[in-house]
Design an enzyme around this catalytic site. Structure first.
Site, PDB file in Angstrom:
ATOM      1  CB  CYS A  36      -0.960  -0.003   1.186  1.00  0.00           C
ATOM      2  SG  CYS A  36      -2.235  -1.244   1.019  1.00  0.00           S
ATOM      3  CG  HIS A  46      -3.060   3.669   2.133  1.00  0.00           C
ATOM      4  ND1 HIS A  46      -3.461   3.371   0.850  1.00  0.00           N
ATOM      5  CD2 HIS A  46      -3.177   2.526   2.852  1.00  0.00           C
ATOM      6  CE1 HIS A  46      -3.808   2.100   0.797  1.00  0.00           C
ATOM      7  NE2 HIS A  46      -3.658   1.564   1.990  1.00  0.00           N
ATOM      8  CG  ASN A  84      -6.638  -0.355   0.849  1.00  0.00           C
ATOM      9  OD1 ASN A  84      -5.983   0.142  -0.064  1.00  0.00           O
ATOM     10  ND2 ASN A  84      -6.079  -0.931   1.903  1.00  0.00           N
TER      11      ASN A  84
END
Ligand code: UT7
Length: 335
Positions: A116, A256, A286
């Protein structure tokens, strides 16, 4: 001569059409809209359903959006970097195919995997290429088809992840705008907390690994959550302190999008007001490597030349970090 910095000069994005809502997920796993919304902030995510299409499909669309908006000749692009954990195939690199498909015929191209944090790490890489003085246009794409590695019978992962892609162009700047500072970290002690066990060199694919579902993402949600909260805030505070940025000086936090509670905890610790925290997790979930550029694309019109932006990310590995960048353009002056 003024020092060369690396500025973002254009953004593009793409998300697929299919919307997987919390309501639909209720019919697939033992979960409910109220739980997902209150524990993660997510209401829906986008999934790529097109037969035979992989991550490159998303990446190409995002790059083409940028090229069109910026009226860019793709032959001028020096390098294409695709941050991804879901490459089209294990060999060869997705970025090379993407570069060819968008007409970046003079570019070299490669993939970058930092889970990520991939896009954040890619920003540092793209910046270093520009600052070297050797390259003038670096296309950085964050793209992931997370639906290809998610077990839709596992409620601890299926509710979180979605598919998408975003792209940014880095170019030299002599006005002191663009990339200012970075603090990137990694800790391999976290690798079992978020991983795909099989399909790599330790545990190659076999009938057994398919049966045990070891080709899907597995995570220790609590462990990842705890580390994400403390570590994203830590590095962001370091970036603010060593650049003498007070919470008033920061115009935007671009964090994020993994869980709204992680983002809230980070911004609270940094003292950043809610209206300065860019958020689109409710619509996309996500999207791993794509969360940061999707935020830049969705909120591009709000970003003003000279704005101080703090980026922060945390992901598998563990990998994490924070970047301080000064925005380089006003949208109304472009196109
Ligand atoms: O980019 C990095 C990628 N990953 C992340 O950032 C993930 C970080 N972790 C998280 O976001 C959270 O840990 C999750 C969203 C994955 C889980 O939230 P949580 O608050 O940590 O929930 P939990 O696992 O502690 O479970 C709490 C309760 C449990 O029930 P009991 O034991 O209290 O009765 C779970 O069984 O909620 C239950 N639960 C669910 N209920 C409905 C767990 N998942 C679900 C679900 N729907 N999807």
């Amino acid at each position: 001569m003024n020092k060369i910095t690396a500025a973002i000069t254009a953004v593009g994005a793409y998300v697929p059409d299919f919307v997987l809502t919390n309501k639909i997920l209720e019919t697939m796993v033992d979960t409910n809209d109220e739980w997902i919304t209150s524990r993660t902030g997510i209401k829906e995510r986008r999934l790529l359903k097109k037969e035979g299409a992989g991550t490159s499909y998303l990446a190409i669309k995002a790059a083409q959006d940028l090229i069109k908006k910026r009226n860019l000749d793709p032959k001028e692009i020096d390098a294409v970097i695709v941050a991804t954990i879901t490459p089209d195939v294990l060999v060869a690199a997705t970025a090379v195919y993407v570069a060819s498909e968008i007409g970046a015929e003079n570019a070299f191209a490669y993939d970058l995997n930092a889970a990520c944090s991939g896009f954040l790490y890619g920003m540092t890489t793209a910046t270093a290429l520009i600052e070297s003085g050797r390259f003038k246009k670096i296309l950085l794409i964050g793209a992931d088809k997370m639906s290809s590695i998610i077990d839709y019978e596992d409620r601890s992962t299926s509710i979180i992840f979605g598919d998408g892609a975003g792209a940014v162009l880095f170019e030299p700047n002599t006005e002191g705008l663009g990339f200012i500072d970075q603090y990137l970290r990694g800790d391999g002690a976290g690798r079992e907390a978020l991983q795909i066990k099989a399909g790599g060199s330790i545990l190659p694919p076999s009938v057994e690994t398919v049966k045990t579902k070891d080709h899907f993402v597995q995570q220790d949600g609590k462990m990842v959550f705890k580390n994400a909260v403390s570590r994203m805030a830590e590095v962001s505070e370091v970036i603010m302190q060593r650049n003498n940025l007070s919470h008033d000086d920061v115009n935007w936090l671009v964090a994020h999008q993994a869980n709204k509670r992680i983002i809230d905890a980070t911004s609270n610790r940094m003292g950043i007001a809610d209206e300065k925290v860019l958020m689109n997790i409710q619509r996309y979930g996500n999207t791993t490597s794509a969360t940061l550029p999707l935020l830049l694309s969705d909120f591009e019109s709000k970003l003003k030349k000279g704005d101080n932006i703090v980026f922060a990310a945390f992901g598998g590995g563990f990998t994490w970090g924070s970047i301080y960048l000064k925005w380089a353009y006003n949208t109304e002056h472009k196109n």
